[in-house]
Design a protein around this motif. Structure first.
Motif, PDB file in Angstrom:
ATOM      1  N   ALA A 313       0.829  -1.206   0.000  1.00  0.00           N
ATOM      2  CA  ALA A 313       0.000   0.000   0.000  1.00  0.00           C
ATOM      3  C   ALA A 313       0.866   1.259   0.000  1.00  0.00           C
ATOM      4  N   ARG A 314       1.968   1.231   0.773  1.00  0.00           N
ATOM      5  CA  ARG A 314       2.867   2.382   0.811  1.00  0.00           C
ATOM      6  C   ARG A 314       3.521   2.591  -0.552  1.00  0.00           C
ATOM      7  N   GLY A 315       3.879   1.503  -1.200  1.00  0.00           N
ATOM      8  CA  GLY A 315       4.471   1.617  -2.534  1.00  0.00           C
ATOM      9  C   GLY A 315       3.488   2.175  -3.538  1.00  0.00           C
ATOM     10  N   TYR A 316       2.221   1.742  -3.425  1.00  0.00           N
ATOM     11  CA  TYR A 316       1.207   2.266  -4.339  1.00  0.00           C
ATOM     12  C   TYR A 316       0.990   3.757  -4.086  1.00  0.00           C
ATOM     13  N   GLY A 317       0.962   4.128  -2.807  1.00  0.00           N
ATOM     14  CA  GLY A 317       0.838   5.553  -2.488  1.00  0.00           C
ATOM     15  C   GLY A 317       2.022   6.349  -3.007  1.00  0.00           C
ATOM     16  N   ALA A 318       3.223   5.781  -2.877  1.00  0.00           N
ATOM     17  CA  ALA A 318       4.411   6.455  -3.398  1.00  0.00           C
ATOM     18  C   ALA A 318       4.354   6.580  -4.915  1.00  0.00           C
ATOM     19  N   LEU A 319       3.790   5.551  -5.577  1.00  0.00           N
ATOM     20  CA  LEU A 319       3.625   5.639  -7.029  1.00  0.00           C
ATOM     21  C   LEU A 319       2.698   6.788  -7.419  1.00  0.00           C
ATOM     22  N   LEU A 320       1.611   6.932  -6.658  1.00  0.00           N
ATOM     23  CA  LEU A 320       0.693   8.040  -6.931  1.00  0.00           C
ATOM     24  C   LEU A 320       1.411   9.382  -6.739  1.00  0.00           C
ATOM     25  N   HIS A 321       2.249   9.452  -5.709  1.00  0.00           N
ATOM     26  CA  HIS A 321       3.028  10.666  -5.464  1.00  0.00           C
ATOM     27  C   HIS A 321       4.069  10.857  -6.567  1.00  0.00           C
TER      28      HIS A 321
END
Length: 614
Positions: A313-321
């Motif tokens: 989930a953190r990686g997906y959030g970082a991808l969005l960022h």
């Protein structure tokens, strides 16, 4: 606007590839060491748990000393690994962070510098995008890599322990997996909210930084104290902080509620699993070694699964960022490129502005309304008009910082849109009305006008002399090497003992002029109010110097001081975005139009008659 703000998911694999490419090219050695360490950290806990089981069972069953020594050696070795590897992994991560930050800065700067015009830099929406890209390029790309690596590490660890659970109690393995699902759903929702908040708060943080800089920096210190506006500015900054706190507080409340529910469910399931294992040991169906392995496996599997889903989930959030950087990288230049640019020849005949219309946005009034004007080569053309008439806007169009909405600008008959902006601007030099006071040395303030001359002391000093600022510079503590800043120290061993230097408004203006005339081989010199900050004596000296510099050089001069332009070869009057009069000083004065009225008004105020400059 990012893919998230558009309501679409980013191209996940494309984003992952771009993030990994940025990090791996920045520090390939540190990246390889970080990955290897992560894999070892994934395998060591499983090996340690099994070695502990065999050691405990061996002690209870009184197995051979050889078997016990092997198990003990593995336990000791894995213990050393668990003690040493995290520190080495942290070191590799910090080195990755340092190198990635530098590489990301260079890439963002490269993208920003590729924008040829000013449209993106005068847009609040684009300012948010650039700030998000600047913040995300390094941090988010590294977070994608770290979360991806940690997810793989957690997957290996959880698979190893889950296999152990399945080998001893298959149903217990399923129970532990189900117990981790609430945390998965929680983390996914939280990270989406966090990225959404980043976009919501970017303009808030920009405003807070603006007000804080006003409050603490030298730029507005005089007026804030004179007008007793400190509390007002501080209140504005506090208001932005409070707005950000409100958004963050809502998110924190949501996180707290999710965690209470998810952790309660996990705790109940864990307790049930432990009770089940304890009963099996009491019945004798499991050994004490099995108990130690299962206890370690239950705790480690839950932790590894939670880390796996959290990192995903953190990686997906970082991808969005990180998508903010990818979007910026794909933003087209605001000055369209000519598919087949032609070389820029030295100016021979002149520049023609032909029926040019311009406005910054479609919902705004026209600033230029069909301007047509000839600027002959080797001559001085002056622009006159009241504030807001469109003079400075015309300078921006001549510099090709914006494109005309209608009409064209010709360089010896060739539309300037057929040139590359870089090649065309190499033929120009300018002093803008809102010139920059760089926090650099005096020499660098001049040399930035022609970067290849930064190390050419003679050329920089010659420009300083021609602009009439050389003597003032040489009287500074370090001459041309003096830092002109109240914000930064001199870069030397006595930096902390030296106060900053600054210049008066007129001195800064002459420094800006030196920066412009440093480019001695430019065809065109654009001067937008070059003497607006000068006193009468300095103004007269500057006019004498400019009269000499302009001789034989194509010059466009804007000034509200009409005595500064009376010797121009041609004068054009701009009113409400239109050229209404053209001619020499004498012709326009005799004509009795707007120019004559402006001359009469200034003459009444000053009651002076300036002699012609020979």
């Amino acid at each position: 606007m990012t893919a998230l703000a558009r309501g679409k998911r980013p191209a996940v694999w494309r984003g992952v590839r771009s993030a990994f490419a940025l990090v791996t090219t920045a520090a390939p050695g540190s990246f390889a060491a970080y990955i290897a360490t992560g894999l070892l950290l994934a395998a060591v806990p499983v090996a340690s748990a099994w070695a502990t089981k065999f050691l405990v069972d061996g002690l209870l069953d009184r197995r051979s000393v050889g078997d016990l020594l092997v198990s003990g050696a593995v336990v000791a070795g894995t213990g050393v690994g668990l003690a040493v590897l995290p520190g080495f992994s942290a070191y590799c991560a910090k080195e990755l962070q340092r190198r990635t930050r530098l590489s990301a800065h260079r890439r963002v700067a490269e993208v920003v510098n590729s924008f040829s015009g000013l449209a993106y830099f005068e847009s609040p929406k684009m300012a948010d995008r650039i700030r998000m890209a600047r913040d995300s390029a390094g941090s988010a790309s590294l977070e994608v890599v770290e979360s991806g690596t940690n997810a793989i590490r957690s997957l290996i660890t959880s698979a190893g322990f889950a296999g152990s659970l399945f080998a001893l109690r298959p149903a217990l393995a399923a129970l532990v997996f189900v117990g981790s699902l609430p945390a998965v759903l929680m983390e996914a929702r939280i990270h989406r909210r966090q990225v959404r908040n980043m976009w919501l708060l970017t303009p808030v943080h920009r405003k807070e930084s603006f007000y804080s800089e006003l409050l603490t920096g030298p730029r507005a210190a005089k007026e804030i104290r004179l007008f007793r506006a400190g509390a007002f500015v501080a209140g504005r900054a506090a208001g932005q902080i409070a707005k950000a706190n409100t958004v963050a507080r809502r998110l924190d409340g949501t996180v707290l509620r999710y965690e209470l529910v998810a952790e309660s469910i996990t705790a109940v399931i864990t307790t049930a699993g432990l009770a089940w294992v304890a009963m099996d040991v009491w019945r004798g169906t499991l050994s004490v070694g099995d108990l130690t392995l299962l206890l370690a496996a239950i705790t480690a599997t839950q932790g590894a699964l939670a880390s796996l889903f959290n990192d995903t989930a953190r990686g997906y959030g970082a991808l969005l960022h990180f998508q903010a950087y990818l979007d910026l990288r794909e933003t087209p230049d605001d000055i369209p490129a000519c598919p087949a640019p032609v070389p820029v020849r030295p100016l021979r005949d002149g520049i023609r502005i032909e029926d040019v219309w311009f406005r910054y946005h479609a919902d705004q009034d026209w600033l230029l309304r069909g301007v047509t004007l000839d600027i002959p080569a080797g001559r001085t053309t002056a622009l006159v008009g009241v504030n807001g008439a469109g003079k400075s806007t015309l300078i921006k169009l001549l510099c090709r910082l914006y494109e005309p909405c209608e009409g064209r600008i010709l360089w010896d008959g060739v539309d300037i849109r057929e040139f590359t902006p870089e090649a065309y601007r190499a033929r120009l030099s300018a002093v803008f009305q809102d010139f920059v006071e760089y926090d650099l040395t005096a020499g660098e303030n001049i040399g930035i006008g022609r970067l290849e001359a930064l190390g050419d002391t003679a050329a920089i000093e010659r420009a300083g002399r021609n602009a009439g600022i050389h003597d003032e510079i040489t009287r500074l503590s370090a001459g041309y090497d003096t830092m002109l800043s109240l914000m930064f120290h001199q870069d030397d061993t006595q930096a902390e003992d030296r106060n900053g230097h600054t210049l008066s408004g007129g001195q800064w203006q002459r420094l800006a002029l030196a920066r412009a005339i440093l480019q001695e081989d430019s065809d065109v010199l654009l001067l937008d109010e070059p003497s607006s900050r000068l006193d009468p004596a300095a103004d007269r000296r500057l006019r004498t110097m400019l009269h000499s510099l302009r001789r034989g050089r194509t010059t466009l001069l804007i000034s509200h001081r009409l005595h500064s332009i009376r010797d121009a070869d041609s004068i054009a009057v701009i009113e409400e975005g239109r050229v209404t009069e053209t001619g020499t000083h004498d012709e326009l004065t005799e004509r009795g139009g707007t120019y004559a009225e402006l001359v009469a008004m200034q003459s009444d105020v000053l009651n002076l008659r300036e002699p012609d400059l020979a």
